[in-house]
Design an enzyme around this catalytic site. Structure first.
Site, PDB file in Angstrom:
ATOM      1  N   HIS A 138       0.773  -0.630  -0.009  1.00 55.57           N
ATOM      2  CA  HIS A 138      -0.208  -0.163   0.451  1.00 55.57           C
ATOM      3  C   HIS A 138       0.262   1.101  -0.131  1.00 55.57           C
ATOM      4  O   HIS A 138       2.047   1.706   1.220  1.00 55.57           O
ATOM      5  CB  HIS A 138      -0.385  -0.121   1.170  1.00 55.57           C
ATOM      6  N   HIS A 221     -10.697  -6.091  -5.343  1.00 54.91           N
ATOM      7  CA  HIS A 221     -10.347  -5.887  -3.259  1.00 54.91           C
ATOM      8  C   HIS A 221     -12.241  -5.795  -2.898  1.00 54.91           C
ATOM      9  O   HIS A 221     -12.431  -5.090  -2.990  1.00 54.91           O
ATOM     10  CB  HIS A 221      -9.466  -4.346  -2.849  1.00 54.91           C
ATOM     11  N   HIS A 248      -8.689  -9.939  -3.285  1.00 55.44           N
ATOM     12  CA  HIS A 248      -8.231  -9.726  -1.597  1.00 55.44           C
ATOM     13  C   HIS A 248      -9.792  -9.630  -1.534  1.00 55.44           C
ATOM     14  O   HIS A 248     -10.860  -9.328  -1.763  1.00 55.44           O
ATOM     15  CB  HIS A 248      -8.506  -8.604  -1.054  1.00 55.44           C
ATOM     16  N   HIS A 274      -3.279 -12.759   1.458  1.00 56.31           N
ATOM     17  CA  HIS A 274      -3.423 -12.875   2.395  1.00 56.31           C
ATOM     18  C   HIS A 274      -4.834 -14.799   2.385  1.00 56.31           C
ATOM     19  O   HIS A 274      -5.531 -13.638   2.896  1.00 56.31           O
ATOM     20  CB  HIS A 274      -3.336 -11.827   3.006  1.00 56.31           C
ATOM     21  N   HIS A 322      -9.135  -1.015   7.675  1.00 54.01           N
ATOM     22  CA  HIS A 322     -10.636  -0.857   6.512  1.00 54.01           C
ATOM     23  C   HIS A 322     -11.944   0.502   7.129  1.00 54.01           C
ATOM     24  O   HIS A 322     -12.816  -0.126   6.834  1.00 54.01           O
ATOM     25  CB  HIS A 322     -10.726  -2.247   6.819  1.00 54.01           C
TER      26      HIS A 322
END
Length: 572
Positions: A138, A221, A248, A274, A322
């Site tokens: 990021h 995402h 994601h 992840h 988030h």
């Protein structure tokens, strides 16, 4: 008449040789040198009264006639392909040869010529690795880059525009205008950079314009909506332009379950970020993706390895990253659904088995940009302590940790390079690749590199007081060197870009100073292409207990209470 030297004295003079073993920092990992490309009695070493002198180890051959620009002498190379002792020659910013350096007029078997135009870097007693590749960045602040390269990372791939709310949560640089600004900013940094566009769209035109603007891939995402339709559209664009898609997935299972996401992939190649799920993804069974042949699975470093503190810190991290509100019960429930001790513990073991292929950071968005390499080796150590020796399938009788070390070093070097279509240029210590290298003292391996070499020039190094009479007086800490400044910065680092962006003359339109290289050979990739990390288990997750089984075997381990490569290395 030959002179015999005992093994201890030899190692102290020229570094360890075949059969000698090194401990990796304060871990329990022990590597053994399998081959020595240098020649006993004809080793080269720089210094007063040493070998690299005119008429001895140094020839009169000019660089234009074959001498190298830089030689690293007597280093122990640790890479996915092996553990060897060698001299390494660098020419025109690339790895020219791995072998025996010296003067061909006075020595036999010389394939790396040392001449009057050759700089020397002493690798005796040191470990040489490829520069690390962090494929989950990021780009929240530019200060991350200095932290990353100081830890041994030389290539960063991700998305963002700074500390915007979208960037804090998602690795996307959305839209051509933002992409152009980040490409221009990339010229200021001494690392290789590539940017991911936003991949969430049910129609292709908004994705195509980002690829044509120069991104190296697209990121799906959940915070932008990772629906099956968006996944299908994004992958269709990627197929047309030979770029990677990172994903994601949908933690809340609002638009479908993990099986629906797998179906939307349609057997097309994708990089699953992840994959355990604490960083985000279908709860509780996103981990099933590591059993899919078309999925290239990675971890982010906050869950690496599983410790007694892992669960507690994750909840707070997730709320911030988030944009969740701890006063809203639904937001708290969302956060808690992602943090599962059972799947995090299984992730440790799946890394050791080679089912998870990559480790990256998730920088400032639930991950620490300077700790990917540390966390990789902490995981390897924890697995040796808990699971014992890892058998080498090619050499089942050996008792050293070379195979485990090679498997783990691949997770932050060659495998992310393959995944993002840049392995032709970076990711390993191999002839012809950009000389992005890290030199480590064994006692500090994985924690603090001694030198970070970028495109053949030292970019960062452990350096003492600049006003001292020698380089070593304290305080010694990692400092930028000449490859981090001026025109040297733009000639020793590159920007990666889509083939479409280069065809559209984006580098010329933006006046980019760095060399721009295309990504490619991505869409045909399978997990089997990833080095030493290609295991495809059948994963089952109990929806009530979250227990994870691979090919029927329960995967569980205890959290670590103490780790190597930790506080003892950061007292000052």
């Amino acid at each position: 008449m030959s002179y015999r030297i005992d093994r201890q004295t030899y190692a102290e003079t020229y570094g360890p040789t075949v059969g000698d073993r090194l401990r990796l920092a304060d871990t329990d990992l022990i590597i053994e040198i399998e081959h020595d490309y240098t020649h006993y009695g004809d080793e080269v070493k720089f210094g007063g009264g040493k070998v690299i002198r005119d008429g001895m180890g140094q020839s009169p051959i000019a660089n234009a006639e074959g001498a190298v620009d830089v030689v690293i002498t007597n280093a122990v190379i640790l890479d996915w392909w092996g553990v060897v002792k060698a001299d390494v020659g660098i020419k025109d910013g690339k790895i020219y040869k791995i072998g025996k350096a010296g003067n061909p007029y006075t020595q036999e078997g010389v394939d790396i010529i040392i001449g009057p135009g050759t700089e020397a870097i002493a690798g005796e007693g040191m470990i040489l690795t490829a520069g690390g590749i962090d494929a989950h960045i990021h780009f929240i602040c530019p200060q991350q880059i200095a932290t990353a390269i100081a830890a041994g990372i030389t290539t960063m791939i991700g998305g963002g525009t700074g500390p915007a709310t979208g960037t804090n949560a998602t690795t996307c640089t959305p839209g051509p205008w933002n992409i152009y600004r980040m490409l221009q900013a990339a010229d200021a940094f001494p690392v290789n950079l590539g940017f991911l566009g936003k991949g969430n769209s049910s129609q292709p035109q908004g994705l195509i314009e980002q690829v044509q603007a120069g991104v190296v891939g697209l990121k799906l995402h959940e915070d932008w909506g990772s629906t099956p339709n968006a996944i299908d559209t994004c992958l269709s664009v990627a197929e047309d332009y030979d770029i990677q898609v990172a994903i994601h997935t949908d933690t809340l299972n609002e638009s479908g379950f993990v099986e629906d996401t797998i179906a939307a992939f349609k057997n097309r190649t994708i990089h699953a970020y992840h994959t355990e799920g604490a960083g985000g993804g279908h709860a509780p069974d996103i981990i099933k993706l590591c059993g899919q042949a078309n999925v290239l699975p990675s971890s982010t470093n906050p869950t690496r390895p599983y410790t007694v503190n892992t669960l507690d810190e994750h909840l707070d991290m997730l709320m911030v990253c988030h944009h969740l509100d701890p006063s809203i019960p639904e937001d708290v429930a969302f956060a808690e659904s992602r943090i599962r001790r059972e799947t995090i513990a299984a992730e440790d073991i799946l890394h050791d088995l080679g089912a998870f292929s990559i480790i990256s950071s998730d920088s400032q968005a639930m991950g620490r940009v300077g700790e990917s390499i540390i966390r990789t080796w902490q995981t390897a150590h924890k697995m040796k302590v808990q699971r014992g020796h890892l058998r080498d399938p090619q050499r089942p009788g050996v008792d050293h940790d070379n195979f485990r070390a090679r498997r783990y070093v691949a997770k932050y070097t060659i495998n992310p390079a393959i995944t993002h279509g840049i392995a032709e240029y970076v990711g390993s210590v191999e002839v012809g690749k950009i000389a992005d290298l890290c030199l480590w003292k064994p006692a500090f391996f994985g924690v603090k590199p001694e030198l970070v070499i970028k495109g053949g020039v030292i970019a960062y190094a452990q350096m003492g007081d600049a006003n001292a009479s020698i380089p070593t007086p304290q305080p010694v800490h990692m400092q930028p060197m000449f490859a981090s400044y001026g025109g040297c910065r733009t000639t020793t680092s590159v920007t990666f870009m889509s083939q479409a962006g280069i065809a559209n003359n984006i580098p010329e339109q933006l006046g980019l100073q760095k060399t721009v290289l295309p990504v490619g050979h991505i869409r045909q990739l399978r997990k089997a292409d990833l080095k030493l990390n290609d295991y495809l288990p059948h994963i089952e997750v109990d929806p009530e207990t979250y227990e994870v089984r691979a090919d029927g075997e329960l995967l569980t381990c205890e959290p670590a209470t103490v780790l190597p490569l930790a506080q003892r290395y950061f007292l000052f």
